[in-house]
Design a protein around this motif. Structure first.
Motif, PDB file in Angstrom:
ATOM      1  N   PRO A 131       8.189  78.533  -4.263  1.00  0.00           N
ATOM      2  CA  PRO A 131       8.825  79.721  -3.455  1.00  0.00           C
ATOM      3  C   PRO A 131       9.387  80.525  -4.458  1.00  0.00           C
ATOM      4  O   PRO A 131       9.717  81.772  -3.859  1.00  0.00           O
ATOM      5  CB  PRO A 131       9.844  78.721  -2.760  1.00  0.00           C
ATOM      6  N   SER A 132       9.696  80.322  -5.488  1.00  0.00           N
ATOM      7  CA  SER A 132      10.628  81.138  -6.363  1.00  0.00           C
ATOM      8  C   SER A 132       9.513  82.158  -7.080  1.00  0.00           C
ATOM      9  O   SER A 132       9.661  83.403  -7.727  1.00  0.00           O
ATOM     10  CB  SER A 132      11.272  80.539  -7.495  1.00  0.00           C
ATOM     11  N   GLN A 133       8.032  81.851  -7.023  1.00  0.00           N
ATOM     12  CA  GLN A 133       7.325  82.812  -7.742  1.00  0.00           C
ATOM     13  C   GLN A 133       6.218  83.324  -6.901  1.00  0.00           C
ATOM     14  O   GLN A 133       5.441  84.389  -7.341  1.00  0.00           O
ATOM     15  CB  GLN A 133       6.229  81.827  -8.758  1.00  0.00           C
ATOM     16  N   ALA A 134       5.831  82.767  -5.678  1.00  0.00           N
ATOM     17  CA  ALA A 134       4.976  83.592  -4.693  1.00  0.00           C
ATOM     18  C   ALA A 134       5.145  84.910  -4.427  1.00  0.00           C
ATOM     19  O   ALA A 134       4.165  85.440  -4.455  1.00  0.00           O
ATOM     20  CB  ALA A 134       5.069  82.579  -3.407  1.00  0.00           C
ATOM     21  N   GLY A 171       4.049  81.368   3.509  1.00  0.00           N
ATOM     22  CA  GLY A 171       4.862  80.247   2.574  1.00  0.00           C
ATOM     23  C   GLY A 171       4.847  80.511   1.174  1.00  0.00           C
ATOM     24  O   GLY A 171       4.572  81.662   0.853  1.00  0.00           O
ATOM     25  N   PRO A 172       5.154  79.829   0.501  1.00  0.00           N
ATOM     26  CA  PRO A 172       5.751  78.373   0.663  1.00  0.00           C
ATOM     27  C   PRO A 172       7.390  78.671   1.003  1.00  0.00           C
ATOM     28  O   PRO A 172       7.965  79.335   0.546  1.00  0.00           O
ATOM     29  CB  PRO A 172       5.673  77.671  -0.700  1.00  0.00           C
ATOM     30  N   GLY A 173       7.478  77.996   2.027  1.00  0.00           N
ATOM     31  CA  GLY A 173       8.853  77.911   2.506  1.00  0.00           C
ATOM     32  C   GLY A 173       9.418  79.370   2.922  1.00  0.00           C
ATOM     33  O   GLY A 173      10.757  79.755   2.941  1.00  0.00           O
ATOM     34  N   GLY A 174       8.298  80.115   3.544  1.00  0.00           N
ATOM     35  CA  GLY A 174       8.838  81.483   4.218  1.00  0.00           C
ATOM     36  C   GLY A 174       8.990  82.545   3.002  1.00  0.00           C
ATOM     37  O   GLY A 174       9.384  83.453   3.223  1.00  0.00           O
TER      38      GLY A 174
END
Length: 164
Positions: free
Chosen positions: A25-28, A111-114
């Motif tokens: 989630p921090s890199q997507a 995603g991930p995690g929106g």
């Protein structure tokens, strides 16, 4: 961006462990941003190179005869005459960034995690997955209004004549 892909191979050769570019989630979102920038770089560069080639060489020769250096020619000839192509690239790339859809739909599906759930992808999901066409239309209209405001601000800032 795959775990065994080129980016991780290059990082591995530098001693950095494999990165979860699209599954973290921090890199997507940053990974999608880098990819979209890389894709657009060549496209927008064609417009800028075309603008540079459109500048008459006579102007540079006249400036050189008048004693202008390279920096002075850049500041007084190149930059003012590149105003229109540069304005087009800035405005068109801003709109393209707001409408970024395909890389997100293909690589992360929001995603991930929106973390990559951008407005254009949400419009698509509301219309085609949740069958809420009204909400999708409202989001699309809101996106269009936001883009129009930003583009108008950009036009206003880019259209100002050089102040002396």
């Amino acid at each position: 961006y795959r775990p065994q892909g080129l980016a991780n191979a290059l990082l591995g050769s530098l001693g950095v462990s494999a990165q979860p570019f699209l599954s973290s989630p921090s890199q997507a979102l940053m990974s999608i941003t880098v990819m979209a920038s890389w894709i657009g770089c060549g496209y927008w560069m064609m417009f800028l190179i075309g603008g540079l080639k459109d500048i008459p060489r006579d102007l540079y020769e006249a400036a050189a005869i008048d004693g202008a250096g390279k920096l002075s020619s850049l500041w007084h000839i190149t930059i003012p005459l590149m105003r229109r192509p540069l304005a087009f690239v800035i405005v068109a790339d801003t709109v393209a960034a707001f409408l970024l859809f395909a890389p997100i739909a293909i690589l992360t599906r929001g995603g991930p995690g929106g973390s990559t759930q951008l407005v254009m992808f949400d419009v698509y999901q509301q219309a085609y997955f949740f069958n809420d066409v009204s909400l999708a239309a409202a989001e699309g209209l809101t996106l269009m209004v936001i883009m129009m405001v930003i583009v108008l601000i950009q036009f206003r800032l880019l259209s100002r004549e050089k102040q002396l």
